[in-house]
Design an enzyme around this catalytic site. Structure first.
Site, short mmCIF file in Angstrom:
data_model
loop_
_atom_site.label_atom_id
_atom_site.label_comp_id
_atom_site.label_asym_id
_atom_site.label_seq_id
_atom_site.Cartn_x
_atom_site.Cartn_y
_atom_site.Cartn_z
N HIS A 369 3.43 -9.21 -21.16
CA HIS A 369 3.45 -8.59 -19.72
C HIS A 369 3.35 -6.89 -19.93
CE1 HIS A 369 4.64 -7.29 -15.73
NE2 HIS A 369 5.82 -7.40 -15.86
N CYS A 399 6.46 -10.30 -8.93
CA CYS A 399 7.65 -9.42 -8.40
C CYS A 399 7.49 -8.11 -8.95
CB CYS A 399 8.99 -10.17 -8.95
SG CYS A 399 9.16 -10.38 -10.68
N GLY A 401 9.75 -4.32 -10.06
CA GLY A 401 10.98 -3.74 -10.09
C GLY A 401 11.40 -2.58 -8.92
#
Length: 413
Positions: A369, A399, A401
């Site tokens: 990632h 998603c 942060g």
């Protein structure tokens, strides 16, 4: 008699001169930060390779016709703006082609592609490149993650404000505990990610999307030794021999009583990716229609509570599907970023997505990632799989942060 195709799905599948089409979507290998093939590489070096490959994959396109380049970057100084511009020019783009970066954390690569797509849709440009770059080896750490919020203010920030700097691993634990995602299920999901990625790697399913990268590697044990030139050709975080039993032996990484481990969380990684987009009518005028791989249909972004940021896809995907009037069952492949097994499982279960359709070639737990590049990496991974399997519609989602989710839809040509 066959059932009529619903109006929304029919519109998504119908071709139009105004479509935003993708002619190439490429990526570097993704390697382990500080340990892998790019441990001594620079993010702009990785970007230059993938941008040069983009030009080489489209030899009949004059680079001067490209009207903008947008690259996602999260951790670099100035958002990678100077480094990225340097990489762009070094890759062979004329200096007349403008450049900018974008930072929407883990979705930055998808956000960059969507920014170019929306600019084409608005008529601001006809041809552009969107992508992402990240060297977590060079830029990840305490400097990139604040631990104090507004220390000089007398007024205490709200809980949601404070939670924006909550460690990502703790948000994963919150999702697992609040929504009943067991350690056993997380470990099984993670082991399966490696299994799928290893099978895809062995079958050569990543070959068409990956650009081999020549770079220098230094011997950490002998810093006086000259560097060795190496060629990185594949993702080096994939573990073919991983098992659920090995996953179960790992200790919790973020809380002594937690269930998120280094094994069922995404890898810290280095990599870059880029896609070439243009209006279909422009591709027709330039004689490039035979090069069209897919089309970008639309992207949606939505917010959620910062302390459970992993649920982001569960709010962004419904927004995207409602916007386009498409159902969950209409999507053939889901590239759902595996920030953590806990949140990926929650989102799949919350939305009722068939897990067999999620990350058929593995996800970030196995592949890695590299924050700013991941969204564009997912697109590069999705498009060949749509073609290989004959599926028409794919969705890339992740998603983000601080509490968000993003989802983009792509249709095979």
């Amino acid at each position: 008699m066959a059932s009529p195709i619903p109006r929304g799905l029919r519109q998504v599948l119908q071709k139009s001169p105004s479509d935003i089409v993708i002619l190439s979507s490429l990526r570097t290998p993704v390697t382990r930060a500080k340990k892998g093939g790019f441990k001594d590489a620079y993010p702009e070096e990785l970007l230059a390779h993938v941008l040069r490959a983009t030009l080489e994959a489209n030899p009949n396109l004059d680079p001067a016709l490209i009207e903008d380049v947008c690259i996602g970057s999260v951790l670099q100084e100035l958002g990678g703006a100077k480094a990225g511009r340097m990489a762009q020019i070094h890759a062979g783009f004329p200096h007349s082609v403008p450049f900018h970066t974008i930072n929407r954390q883990c979705s930055s690569g998808l956000a960059a592609i969507s920014t170019i797509g929306n600019s084409i849709r608005a008529g601001a440009l006809n041809i552009g490149v969107g992508g992402g770059m990240e060297s977590m080896t060079r830029n990840y750490g305490s400097r990139a993650i604040p631990t104090v919020l507004w220390p000089e203010l007398k007024e205490s920030p709200s809980k949601d404000s404070r939670d924006c700097i909550m460690p990502m691993g703790i948000t994963s634990e919150n999702v697992a505990s609040r929504y009943g995602i067991s350690r056993e299920d997380q470990d099984a999901f993670a082991a399966n990610s490696h299994k799928k990625a290893a099978a895809a790697q062995n079958a050569g399913l990543f070959d068409s999307e990956i650009v081999p990268v020549k770079t220098l590697s230094y011997d950490a044990q002998n810093p006086e030794a000259p560097p060795t030139e190496i060629t990185v050709t594949k993702d080096d975080g994939v573990r073919a021999n991983i098992s659920v039993e090995k996953m179960a032996s790992l200790k919790p990484a973020f809380s002594e009583t937690g269930s998120s481990t280094a094994g069922n969380s995404s890898q810290v990684s280095d990599g870059a990716a880029a896609a070439l987009l243009m209006r279909r009518s422009t591709a027709t005028e330039l004689g490039l229609t035979s090069s069209i791989k897919a089309r970008w249909v639309g992207t949606a972004v939505a917010g959620c509570a910062p302390d459970e940021m992993g649920v982001g896809p569960a709010v962004a995907i419904p927004k995207l599907l409602q916007m386009l009037d498409v159902n969950i069952s209409d999507v053939g492949i889901w590239e759902l970023n595996e920030a953590f097994a806990s949140q990926a499982l929650y989102c799949a279960r919350k939305l009722g997505i068939d897990e067999a359709k999620i990350n058929p070639k593995g996800g970030a737990i196995a592949i890695g990632h590299p924050l700013g590049a991941t969204g564009a990496r997912q697109v590069a991974t999705l498009l060949p799989e749509l073609e290989r399997t004959g599926q028409e519609i794919g969705v890339v989602s992740m998603c983000i942060g601080t509490g968000m989710g993003m989802a983009g839809m792509f249709v095979r040509e």
